[in-house]
Write a protein that holds these residues in place. Structure first.
Motif, PDB file in Angstrom:
ATOM      1  N   TRP A 190      49.623  36.365  45.566  1.00  0.00           N
ATOM      2  CA  TRP A 190      48.447  36.731  44.771  1.00  0.00           C
ATOM      3  C   TRP A 190      48.771  37.244  43.379  1.00  0.00           C
ATOM      4  N   LYS A 191      50.033  37.260  42.977  1.00  0.00           N
ATOM      5  CA  LYS A 191      50.422  37.921  41.728  1.00  0.00           C
ATOM      6  C   LYS A 191      49.728  37.352  40.488  1.00  0.00           C
ATOM      7  N   ASP A 192      49.426  36.060  40.476  1.00  0.00           N
ATOM      8  CA  ASP A 192      48.811  35.446  39.296  1.00  0.00           C
ATOM      9  C   ASP A 192      47.289  35.425  39.340  1.00  0.00           C
ATOM     10  N   VAL A 193      46.701  35.816  40.459  1.00  0.00           N
ATOM     11  CA  VAL A 193      45.249  35.715  40.616  1.00  0.00           C
ATOM     12  C   VAL A 193      44.479  36.549  39.583  1.00  0.00           C
ATOM     13  N   PRO A 194      44.816  37.831  39.349  1.00  0.00           N
ATOM     14  CA  PRO A 194      44.042  38.585  38.351  1.00  0.00           C
ATOM     15  C   PRO A 194      44.052  37.947  36.964  1.00  0.00           C
ATOM     16  N   ALA A 195      45.201  37.431  36.542  1.00  0.00           N
ATOM     17  CA  ALA A 195      45.266  36.790  35.222  1.00  0.00           C
ATOM     18  C   ALA A 195      44.440  35.513  35.189  1.00  0.00           C
ATOM     19  N   LEU A 196      44.491  34.734  36.266  1.00  0.00           N
ATOM     20  CA  LEU A 196      43.685  33.510  36.330  1.00  0.00           C
ATOM     21  C   LEU A 196      42.197  33.823  36.322  1.00  0.00           C
ATOM     22  N   VAL A 197      41.824  34.852  37.056  1.00  0.00           N
ATOM     23  CA  VAL A 197      40.418  35.266  37.085  1.00  0.00           C
ATOM     24  C   VAL A 197      39.988  35.731  35.702  1.00  0.00           C
ATOM     25  N   ALA A 198      40.833  36.529  35.066  1.00  0.00           N
ATOM     26  CA  ALA A 198      40.492  37.031  33.727  1.00  0.00           C
ATOM     27  C   ALA A 198      40.332  35.882  32.745  1.00  0.00           C
ATOM     28  N   THR A 199      41.197  34.893  32.833  1.00  0.00           N
ATOM     29  CA  THR A 199      41.101  33.736  31.948  1.00  0.00           C
ATOM     30  C   THR A 199      39.821  32.952  32.214  1.00  0.00           C
ATOM     31  N   GLY A 200      39.521  32.739  33.489  1.00  0.00           N
ATOM     32  CA  GLY A 200      38.325  31.971  33.847  1.00  0.00           C
ATOM     33  C   GLY A 200      37.036  32.688  33.535  1.00  0.00           C
TER      34      GLY A 200
END
Length: 154
Positions: free
Chosen positions: A114-124
């Motif tokens: 899950w390490k990249d999920v917050p950044a992906l969510v923030a980008t989206g």
């Protein structure tokens, strides 16, 4: 507008409204009303999905917090194991250490996945994670937020 029978709003075919290349002067008021309705529906779907994404991040934080609690619980029970027979005590201590290790590995595994999920969510979602905005809480390393779960409007 199209046949949406049996489809949810999340999987509908793109409305004709977004495929129109120009606006006709013949029925401008009716078209404007239709555009307004379509925009409102799209906005409502976006708001709903934004909340779902935030709840998902909250659940991810809670899963990691639970694993950490489980590790601590098993480690605390290592020192509590005192039985009359030394073999039984050693067995229970070994079991508790094994369970703590399993929970620790589960936590590390989920954290890595899950390490990249917050950044992906923030980008989206167009959220600033630099700390300059109000949405800097999109991180798996902070404790869960009570208000996000209890203030839902379903």
């Amino acid at each position: 507008m199209g046949d949406f029978t049996g489809q949810s709003q999340g999987r509908t075919i793109m409305s004709w409204i977004w495929l129109t290349h120009g606006i006709s002067n013949n029925d401008a008021e009716s078209l404007q009303d239709t555009l307004c309705v379509e925009w409102c529906k799209a906005r409502a779907r976006q708001n709903c999905w934004s909340k779902e994404v935030r709840l998902l991040l909250e659940e991810m934080q809670r899963v990691l917090a639970f694993f950490n609690w489980q590790v601590q619980w098993w480690e605390d029970h290592i020192s509590l194991q005192t039985l009359a027979r030394l073999e039984e005590t050693k067995g229970l201590i070994a079991y508790a250490k094994q369970q703590a290790s399993i929970q620790r590995r589960l936590s590390a595994s989920f954290r890595e996945k899950w390490k990249d999920v917050p950044a992906l969510v923030a980008t989206g979602m167009g959220i600033d994670l630099t700390g300059n905005g109000k949405d800097e809480h999109l991180c798996l390393d902070i404790p869960p937020q009570e208000d996000l779960v209890h203030n839902d409007h379903y």
